[in-house]
Design an enzyme around this catalytic site. Structure first.
Site, PDB file in Angstrom:
ATOM      1  N   ASP A  88      23.380 -18.990 -76.186  1.00 19.48           N
ATOM      2  CA  ASP A  88      23.466 -17.797 -77.028  1.00 19.48           C
ATOM      3  C   ASP A  88      22.524 -16.708 -76.523  1.00 19.48           C
ATOM      4  OD1 ASP A  88      21.334 -19.507 -77.789  1.00 19.48           O
ATOM      5  OD2 ASP A  88      21.188 -18.594 -79.768  1.00 19.48           O
ATOM      6  N   GLU A 106      20.741 -21.467 -80.346  1.00 23.48           N
ATOM      7  CA  GLU A 106      19.363 -21.943 -80.309  1.00 23.48           C
ATOM      8  C   GLU A 106      18.421 -20.930 -80.932  1.00 23.48           C
ATOM      9  OE1 GLU A 106      15.352 -22.232 -79.387  1.00 23.48           O
ATOM     10  OE2 GLU A 106      16.558 -20.706 -78.375  1.00 23.48           O
ATOM     11  N   GLU A 107      18.698 -19.642 -80.719  1.00 23.69           N
ATOM     12  CA  GLU A 107      17.779 -18.597 -81.170  1.00 23.69           C
ATOM     13  C   GLU A 107      17.598 -18.579 -82.684  1.00 23.69           C
ATOM     14  OE1 GLU A 107      15.903 -17.056 -79.308  1.00 23.69           O
ATOM     15  OE2 GLU A 107      16.817 -16.972 -77.327  1.00 23.69           O
ATOM     16  N   HIS A 120      12.423 -12.579 -74.370  1.00 24.00           N
ATOM     17  CA  HIS A 120      12.611 -11.745 -75.555  1.00 24.00           C
ATOM     18  C   HIS A 120      12.115 -10.313 -75.332  1.00 24.00           C
ATOM     19  CE1 HIS A 120      13.274 -15.157 -78.712  1.00 24.00           C
ATOM     20  NE2 HIS A 120      13.621 -15.554 -77.489  1.00 24.00           N
TER      21      HIS A 120
END
Length: 384
Positions: free
Chosen positions: A78, A135-136, A357
């Site tokens: 993702d 996962e995020e 990020h």
């Protein structure tokens, strides 16, 4: 092992990686990415492929010989709701969405390993490749588990890996025990009474109440968590109103709460509930807390960590493996898989550069053959 790195299909991995980077999808919305991964697995051939596990998850199974051991290798796919600020030839084509954590690279590495394993079949047993969504948001691992991941596709042990900028490029880092923190993603709404900014006495300002909450919550870790422990509470979003001369009717605070022991986690969450309720009330507001999926500390099995590190040392050389390596207050929903099955999670150094990020983060494509070769070495070492 350098020979195996060289035999990884770098050209194929580059194509897979850059395609996914151009076409990112957010957590639990990875329909086209999942279809693309399954399509590449079918093209590789030899695998039994199951799709739609936990919505978009995929498991590809390859059995060779008569061995009864089963290993699971997991990669995530993702993207993040961040606008990319790189001028890459394969830059994200989706406004406000980008692979700025390297999950596209993780998936390309596992596909690269899939191709090599299918072609060489130099092991005796079963390998299951687990491609995981979301996962995020900490949703994908639990979703696949709740959809019967390990009942439908049993494994003896499961392994994960993540690139990390700032760690030496191409080196592997292992850490037995607690390696990453539990994360709880919460949303808090402060409800007041909106009105004209020039007549505040007729309003109940949720921005003032929310500001007080932000400041008060910063005392939890500094005053309630032992200095020898690690925890952090980040309020990454404060959303309220659209105009400077209008008092908003409500405000939204979004929290990322990270802890490394069950006791600290429960204490921090309890204190947040108390502070939010009492601070909001003291300003005449009401509050609502929307709690996300409960967090989990990522705990690596000591025996499996030692085994994986020794396999990596034999494959890449002792100077390319750090054990014990660092631990981080970042979080991973692979922690939920390690609650169900023994295994370990390692870091692969991405070299100098912006941290994951960050809008300018870039995965170094040169580490992809190394990561793929680790998956091959681990499979062949585990399934001798």
């Amino acid at each position: 092992m350098n020979a195996i790195v060289k035999h990884m299909d770098s050209i194929a991995m580059k194509g897979w990686f850059e395609h996914m980077h151009r076409h990112p999808e957010l957590s639990m919305h990875e329909k086209h990415t999942a279809e693309y991964i399954a399509e590449q697995l079918r093209a590789i051939g030899g695998y039994e492929i199951a799709t739609g596990i936990g919505k978009h998850g995929i498991v590809a199974t390859l059995k060779v010989g008569d061995g009864d051991k089963v290993i699971g290798l997991r990669a995530d796919f993702d993207a993040l709701p961040i606008q990319e600020e790189n001028n890459l030839p394969y830059k994200s084509t989706v406004q406000g969405v980008a692979h700025l954590c390297g999950h596209d690279g993780h998936t390309a590495m596992l596909l690269g390993a899939a191709k090599h394993l299918a072609e060489t079949r130099n092991f005796n047993g079963t390998v299951r490749l687990i491609f995981q969504p979301a996962e995020e948001t900490m949703e994908g691992g639990p979703a696949m588990i709740n959809d019967g991941l390990f009942e439908r596709f049993p494994v003896d042990a499961v392994f994960g890996m993540h690139n990390i900028p700032g760690l030496e490029k191409g080196k592997f880092y292992f850490h037995a025990g607690e390696m990453m923190s539990a994360v709880d993603n919460w949303e808090v709404e402060i409800i007041g009474k909106g009105g004209h900014g020039g007549i505040p006495e007729l309003t109940i300002d949720p921005v003032v109440a929310g500001s007080s909450i932000v400041m008060a919550i910063q005392s939890i870790v500094s005053r309630n968590v032992a200095p020898s422990h690690r925890a952090v509470v980040t309020i990454g979003a404060f959303l309220a109103g659209n105009a400077g001369n209008v008092v908003a009717g409500s405000a939204i605070l979004r929290f990322s709460i990270r802890s490394t022991t069950p006791e600290d986690r429960e204490m921090i969450l309890t204190n947040i509930r108390r502070i939010v309720s009492h601070q909001a009330e003291s300003f005449g507001c009401t509050s609502e807390i929307r709690e996300g999926i409960p967090g989990a500390v990522l705990i690596n099995d000591a025996e499996e960590t030692d085994k994986a590190a020794r396999i990596a040392q034999a494959a890449f050389g002792e100077d390319q493996v750090v054990n014990p390596g660092p631990s981080f207050l970042a979080s991973e929903d692979f922690a939920f898989m390690l609650q169900k099955k023994k295994g370990t999670y390692c870091f692969l150094g991405n070299g100098p550069g912006k941290m994951v990020h960050h809008p300018e983060y870039v995965l170094d494509e040169e580490i992809m053959p190394i990561g793929a070769a680790y998956w091959v070495a681990l499979t062949e070492g585990y399934l001798r």
